[in-house]
Design a protein around this motif. Structure first.
Motif, PDB file in Angstrom:
ATOM      1  N   UNK A   1     -82.859  45.576  76.091  1.00 45.85           N
ATOM      2  CA  UNK A   1     -83.390  44.215  75.871  1.00 45.85           C
ATOM      3  C   UNK A   1     -84.544  44.258  74.875  1.00 45.85           C
ATOM      4  N   UNK A   2     -85.443  45.253  75.054  1.00 45.48           N
ATOM      5  CA  UNK A   2     -86.638  45.187  74.209  1.00 45.48           C
ATOM      6  C   UNK A   2     -86.448  45.838  72.843  1.00 45.48           C
ATOM      7  N   UNK A   3     -85.365  46.557  72.625  1.00 47.60           N
ATOM      8  CA  UNK A   3     -85.168  47.139  71.285  1.00 47.60           C
ATOM      9  C   UNK A   3     -84.072  46.420  70.489  1.00 47.60           C
ATOM     10  N   UNK A   4     -83.355  45.484  71.096  1.00 47.73           N
ATOM     11  CA  UNK A   4     -82.370  44.710  70.320  1.00 47.73           C
ATOM     12  C   UNK A   4     -83.072  43.863  69.257  1.00 47.73           C
ATOM     13  N   UNK A   5     -82.572  43.915  68.056  1.00 45.68           N
ATOM     14  CA  UNK A   5     -83.085  43.054  66.996  1.00 45.68           C
ATOM     15  C   UNK A   5     -81.902  42.575  66.151  1.00 45.68           C
ATOM     16  N   UNK A   6     -82.046  41.431  65.535  1.00 46.12           N
ATOM     17  CA  UNK A   6     -80.970  40.907  64.692  1.00 46.12           C
ATOM     18  C   UNK A   6     -80.746  41.833  63.504  1.00 46.12           C
ATOM     19  N   UNK A   7     -79.484  42.108  63.237  1.00 48.10           N
ATOM     20  CA  UNK A   7     -79.101  42.995  62.127  1.00 48.10           C
ATOM     21  C   UNK A   7     -78.488  42.146  61.022  1.00 48.10           C
ATOM     22  N   UNK A   8     -78.925  42.404  59.786  1.00 48.10           N
ATOM     23  CA  UNK A   8     -78.437  41.614  58.652  1.00 48.10           C
ATOM     24  C   UNK A   8     -77.952  42.497  57.503  1.00 48.10           C
ATOM     25  N   UNK A   9     -77.644  43.749  57.831  1.00 46.39           N
ATOM     26  CA  UNK A   9     -77.128  44.679  56.816  1.00 46.39           C
ATOM     27  C   UNK A   9     -76.173  45.629  57.529  1.00 46.39           C
ATOM     28  N   UNK A  10     -74.884  45.553  57.168  1.00 54.83           N
ATOM     29  CA  UNK A  10     -73.853  46.239  57.952  1.00 54.83           C
ATOM     30  C   UNK A  10     -73.065  47.232  57.112  1.00 54.83           C
ATOM     31  N   UNK A  11     -72.564  48.276  57.786  1.00 52.16           N
ATOM     32  CA  UNK A  11     -71.591  49.172  57.165  1.00 52.16           C
ATOM     33  C   UNK A  11     -70.248  48.434  57.113  1.00 52.16           C
ATOM     34  N   UNK A  12     -69.372  48.811  56.182  1.00 57.40           N
ATOM     35  CA  UNK A  12     -68.116  48.051  56.041  1.00 57.40           C
ATOM     36  C   UNK A  12     -67.151  48.207  57.219  1.00 57.40           C
ATOM     37  N   UNK A  13     -67.225  49.337  57.936  1.00 56.74           N
ATOM     38  CA  UNK A  13     -66.241  49.585  59.009  1.00 56.74           C
ATOM     39  C   UNK A  13     -66.348  48.535  60.122  1.00 56.74           C
ATOM     40  N   UNK A  14     -65.189  47.973  60.479  1.00 52.04           N
ATOM     41  CA  UNK A  14     -65.203  46.965  61.558  1.00 52.04           C
ATOM     42  C   UNK A  14     -65.163  47.667  62.910  1.00 52.04           C
ATOM     43  N   UNK A  15     -65.833  47.127  63.923  1.00 51.60           N
ATOM     44  CA  UNK A  15     -65.719  47.684  65.275  1.00 51.60           C
ATOM     45  C   UNK A  15     -64.268  47.564  65.749  1.00 51.60           C
ATOM     46  N   UNK A  16     -63.847  48.560  66.535  1.00 48.61           N
ATOM     47  CA  UNK A  16     -62.455  48.568  67.013  1.00 48.61           C
ATOM     48  C   UNK A  16     -62.220  47.419  67.994  1.00 48.61           C
ATOM     49  N   UNK A  17     -60.956  47.141  68.212  1.00 50.21           N
ATOM     50  CA  UNK A  17     -60.584  46.112  69.186  1.00 50.21           C
ATOM     51  C   UNK A  17     -61.163  46.454  70.570  1.00 50.21           C
ATOM     52  N   UNK A  18     -61.103  47.766  70.930  1.00 53.10           N
ATOM     53  CA  UNK A  18     -61.610  48.187  72.245  1.00 53.10           C
ATOM     54  C   UNK A  18     -63.101  47.893  72.355  1.00 53.10           C
ATOM     55  N   UNK A  19     -63.850  48.218  71.294  1.00 49.17           N
ATOM     56  CA  UNK A  19     -65.310  47.974  71.340  1.00 49.17           C
ATOM     57  C   UNK A  19     -65.583  46.480  71.484  1.00 49.17           C
ATOM     58  N   UNK A  20     -64.857  45.669  70.726  1.00 51.93           N
ATOM     59  CA  UNK A  20     -65.094  44.221  70.783  1.00 51.93           C
ATOM     60  C   UNK A  20     -64.703  43.681  72.162  1.00 51.93           C
ATOM     61  N   UNK A  21     -63.621  44.210  72.719  1.00 47.97           N
ATOM     62  CA  UNK A  21     -63.227  43.756  74.054  1.00 47.97           C
ATOM     63  C   UNK A  21     -64.287  44.134  75.094  1.00 47.97           C
ATOM     64  N   UNK A  22     -64.943  45.297  74.898  1.00 50.26           N
ATOM     65  CA  UNK A  22     -66.006  45.693  75.835  1.00 50.26           C
ATOM     66  C   UNK A  22     -67.178  44.710  75.750  1.00 50.26           C
ATOM     67  N   UNK A  23     -67.477  44.238  74.543  1.00 44.24           N
ATOM     68  CA  UNK A  23     -68.571  43.264  74.386  1.00 44.24           C
ATOM     69  C   UNK A  23     -68.205  41.937  75.038  1.00 44.24           C
ATOM     70  N   UNK A  24     -66.956  41.543  74.875  1.00 45.64           N
ATOM     71  CA  UNK A  24     -66.511  40.274  75.471  1.00 45.64           C
ATOM     72  C   UNK A  24     -66.529  40.386  76.994  1.00 45.64           C
ATOM     73  N   UNK A  25     -66.166  41.570  77.487  1.00 48.15           N
ATOM     74  CA  UNK A  25     -66.222  41.764  78.940  1.00 48.15           C
ATOM     75  C   UNK A  25     -67.670  41.616  79.426  1.00 48.15           C
ATOM     76  N   UNK A  26     -68.619  42.208  78.677  1.00 45.40           N
ATOM     77  CA  UNK A  26     -70.038  42.075  79.053  1.00 45.40           C
ATOM     78  C   UNK A  26     -70.456  40.603  79.018  1.00 45.40           C
TER      79      UNK A  26
END
Ligand SMILES: Cc1cc2nc3c(=O)[nH]c(=O)nc-3n(C[C@H](O)[C@H](O)[C@H](O)COP(=O)(O)O)c2cc1C
Length: 185
Positions: free
Chosen positions: A7-32
């Protein structure tokens, strides 16, 4: 990383690497996200994922044009100047966008979606991913044209558009104000 550290180290990110997160990773975020509390336990949210970069570029262009032409929000002038800059990308060229949406019927739907969005952002950070809520895209994504571009049903409202990807650099610190506190007892 424990939850307080995340919680205390999350910050908005505005500069990304081109690789997209996998479907599994995104599904884990949606589950959270779906573990969030919701009023009357309605769990009103839906999630829409866009990993098509060409489409994200098109939405960025359309969102910028919509914002500068209609000025739907009271924003500081420098934000409208930024939106008019051809080099500005509302999604910061992120490889993925997750939109937390819902049918906006009944009370507390926006709050429910914001709670789901926060869970998603904290979970992403704990998994090594970066996120940023892109409010500047919301007015356009709420239009008929915007909904059509992402395949969101007309009956749903996009409450939280969040870009996700691997951070290129760690976020600059964003210090917090001390809490304004009133305490009884
Ligand atoms: C509702 C909402 C809308 C936001 N919209 C944008 C946006 O359009 N573009 C952007 O770069 N950041 C946006 N942000 C991110 C905020 O600027 C950011 O959370 C704030 O500056 C605090 O920084 P931090 O997230 O790094 O702690 C938004 C945040 C929220 C909660």
């Amino acid at each position: 990383m424990d939850v307080l550290e995340a919680i205390s180290t999350r910050r908005s990110i505005r500069d990304f690497l081109p690789e997209a997160p996998s479907r599994e990773k995104i599904m884990a975020l949606i589950d959270a996200a779906t573990q969030a509390p919701s009023a009357v336990n309605r769990q009103p949210w839906s999630f829409l994922v866009v990993r098509d970069r060409v489409l994200l570029d098109k939405i960025s262009d359309a969102a910028k044009a919509f914002m500068t032409n209609t000025r739907p929000l009271e924003l500081p002038e420098q934000l409208y100047e930024k939106l008019a800059d051809p080099n500005f990308h509302v999604f910061y060229h992120a490889p993925a966008l997750i939109v937390v949406a819902a049918e906006a019927k009944g009370p507390w739907i926006a709050e429910d979606c914001a709670l789901a969005a926060e869970n998603l952002m904290i979970a992403a950070h704990a998994c090594g991913l970066g996120t940023c809520w892109i409010g500047l895209s919301q007015p356009f994504l709420s239009t008929r044209e915007g909904k059509q571009m992402i395949g969101l049903p007309e009956t749903e409202t996009p409450f939280a558009p969040i870009v996700v990807g691997y951070p290129r650099v760690s976020a600059p610190d964003s210090p917090r104000k001390p809490p304004r506190l009133r305490w009884i007892g």
